[in-house]
Design an enzyme around this catalytic site. Structure first.
Site, PDB file in Angstrom:
ATOM      1  CD  GLU A   1      -2.047  -3.022   8.943  1.00 40.34           C
ATOM      2  OE1 GLU A   1      -1.551  -1.925   8.874  1.00 40.34           O
ATOM      3  OE2 GLU A   1      -3.107  -3.745   7.941  1.00 40.34           O
TER       4      GLU A   1
ATOM      5  CG  HIS B   1      -2.097  -0.841   1.244  1.00 42.03           C
ATOM      6  ND1 HIS B   1      -2.378  -1.651   2.273  1.00 42.03           N
ATOM      7  CD2 HIS B   1      -2.765  -1.594  -0.044  1.00 42.03           C
ATOM      8  CE1 HIS B   1      -3.464  -2.295   1.684  1.00 42.03           C
ATOM      9  NE2 HIS B   1      -3.708  -2.301   0.523  1.00 42.03           N
ATOM     10  CB  SER B   2       1.743   3.407  -2.929  1.00 36.23           C
ATOM     11  OG  SER B   2       0.612   3.707  -3.038  1.00 36.23           O
TER      12      SER B   2
ATOM     13  CD  GLU C   1      -0.387   0.638   4.401  1.00 37.06           C
ATOM     14  OE1 GLU C   1       0.310  -0.192   4.460  1.00 37.06           O
ATOM     15  OE2 GLU C   1      -1.634   0.519   4.344  1.00 37.06           O
TER      16      GLU C   1
END
Lengths: 93, 310
Positions: free
Chosen positions: B271, B70-71, B73
């Site tokens: 995460e 997910h770019s 992040e």
């Protein structure tokens, strides 16, 4: 660069399943252009959503009307992005 | 710009070009340990690179780590850069890393979604998806963490191209996903797969598409506990762990459900920080602490994988 002036990130706390469902309804309202950073899951877990400036009032009214508590996690997204850019430029300089 | 990986500034965010230059420097400085593989091209034609850390052998048991699918992040790509340097520093110095690399290879994909990452720098800092176009829609991009062939199309992903969790038209439609799929299948001996996202401080294992426990749940849960304990020992950062489904929400077509279905038992997703103050806009001052603490968890998992062959 896309501008995020006035965009806020709200941290929503859904107290029960009914409130989670209400937030999911919000998710379906495409015209609000909401960007869920942390989507609605189960009661008690935080929901973070970026709200464009034109939608802020509508979203807050919706949440308050359903007694769903929230706080402002990021007051102005663009100001954080500006800081980030300044740091990168400073290093390059 | 940095002339070596020693002068590279790990405490700021970097562009795609800078990270790719970093990779070349690391390879040049450590030719006996590090090589760069191109596993494919993105939708917009950019090369997709993976760093291979190996002390020899052919298709040894391996551990895969990816960051930045997910770019937006950014702390994940920044952490991936730090991990790459850390591996080269610790090999020959740290007994655990030395032992891991004496028995296994490590593959590290620092920028898993290069088109999206470039777009976050040029146009929209908050872009998350790939940059592929969908016929019949004006909306762009697919969520590459819903595009895997694991319960693809089931609840927990969207069929609407305009949403952030759009799954794509079919599994592996995204070249960024397909490139990994082909690589993992071709390799055939990957034993641990760790996909790194941000934020919300979680360590998760399969499944995401169902609340049914995976067959290895007990072991994966215990290992997650140990990894999180190691992580927290550095800065006191609090992590939660569990299956994707039970810990956050239903997510079909996700990366580690697919890797687990391929027989990669030790499949995890992180995460990273933060606690909710900055979200994806984590200040650069937190890059190194985030990478340092995450590294402790990674070493715990990698060490366990090495010690528990299957």
């Amino acid at each position: 660069l896309e501008n995020f002036v006035g965009h806020q990130v709200l941290r929503i706390s859904a107290a029960d399943e009914a409130q989670v469902q209400k937030v999911k309804e919000l998710e379906d309202l495409e015209h609000l252009q909401l960007d869920f950073w942390r989507g609605p899951a189960q009661p008690g877990s935080s929901i973070d959503v970026r709200v464009p400036f034109p939608s802020i009032q509508a979203v807050k009214v919706f949440l308050e009307a359903h007694a769903i508590s929230y706080s402002i996690m990021i007051e102005d997204v663009q100001s954080l992005l500006d800081e980030e850019q300044e740091q990168m430029f400073a290093f390059q300089g | 710009r940095a002339r070596s990986t020693n002068t590279f500034n790990y405490a700021i965010y970097h562009t795609l070009d800078e990270i790719y230059e970093f990779m070349d420097m690391l390879v040049a400085e450590n030719p006996q340990l590090v090589s760069k593989l191109q596993i494919g091209n993105t939708y917009e034609g950019r090369p997709i690179y993976v760093l291979k850390f190996s002390t020899g052998g052919n298709k040894r048991p391996a551990i895969w780590i990816d960051t930045g699918i997910h770019s937006r992040e950014w702390v994940t790509q920044a952490s991936g850069t730090w991990f790459a340097k850390k591996i080269t520093e610790d090999y020959g110095q740290d007994p655990k890393i030395t032992a891991i690399l004496s028995n296994m290879d490590i593959f590290l994909e620092i920028v898993t979604n290069p088109d999206g990452f470039a777009f976050t720098h040029s146009t929209n800092r908050l872009w998350r998806k790939t940059r592929s176009r969908t016929a019949g829609s004006s909306c762009i991009g697919v969520d590459p963490n819903r595009n895997w062939d694991a319960a693809f199309g089931m609840p927990g992903a969207s069929g609407n191209p305009c949403t952030e969790t759009y799954r794509g038209k079919y599994a592996n439609s995204e070249t960024e996903v397909k490139s990994i799929v082909d690589f993992v299948k071709d390799h055939g001996n990957i034993k641990g797969f760790i996909s790194i996202h941000s934020y919300s401080q979680l360590l998760l294992y399969p499944y995401g598409y169902t609340n049914t426990p995976n067959p290895d749940q007990q072991e994966l849960d215990q290992l997650a506990k140990e990894a999180v304990t190691a992580l927290s020992s550095l800065h006191g950062t609090k992590y939660t762990y569990g299956s994707i489904y039970t810990t956050i929400y239903q997510a079909s077509g996700n990366t580690i459900d697919w890797t687990y279905s391929q027989g990669i038992k030790y499949s995890y997703t992180f995460e990273l920080r933060d606690t909710g103050r900055y979200g994806f806009l984590l200040p650069a001052s937190q890059i190194i602490p985030t990478a340092q603490e995450t590294w402790l968890a990674l070493v715990t998992i990698m060490d366990h994988v090495k010690n528990h062959p299957y």
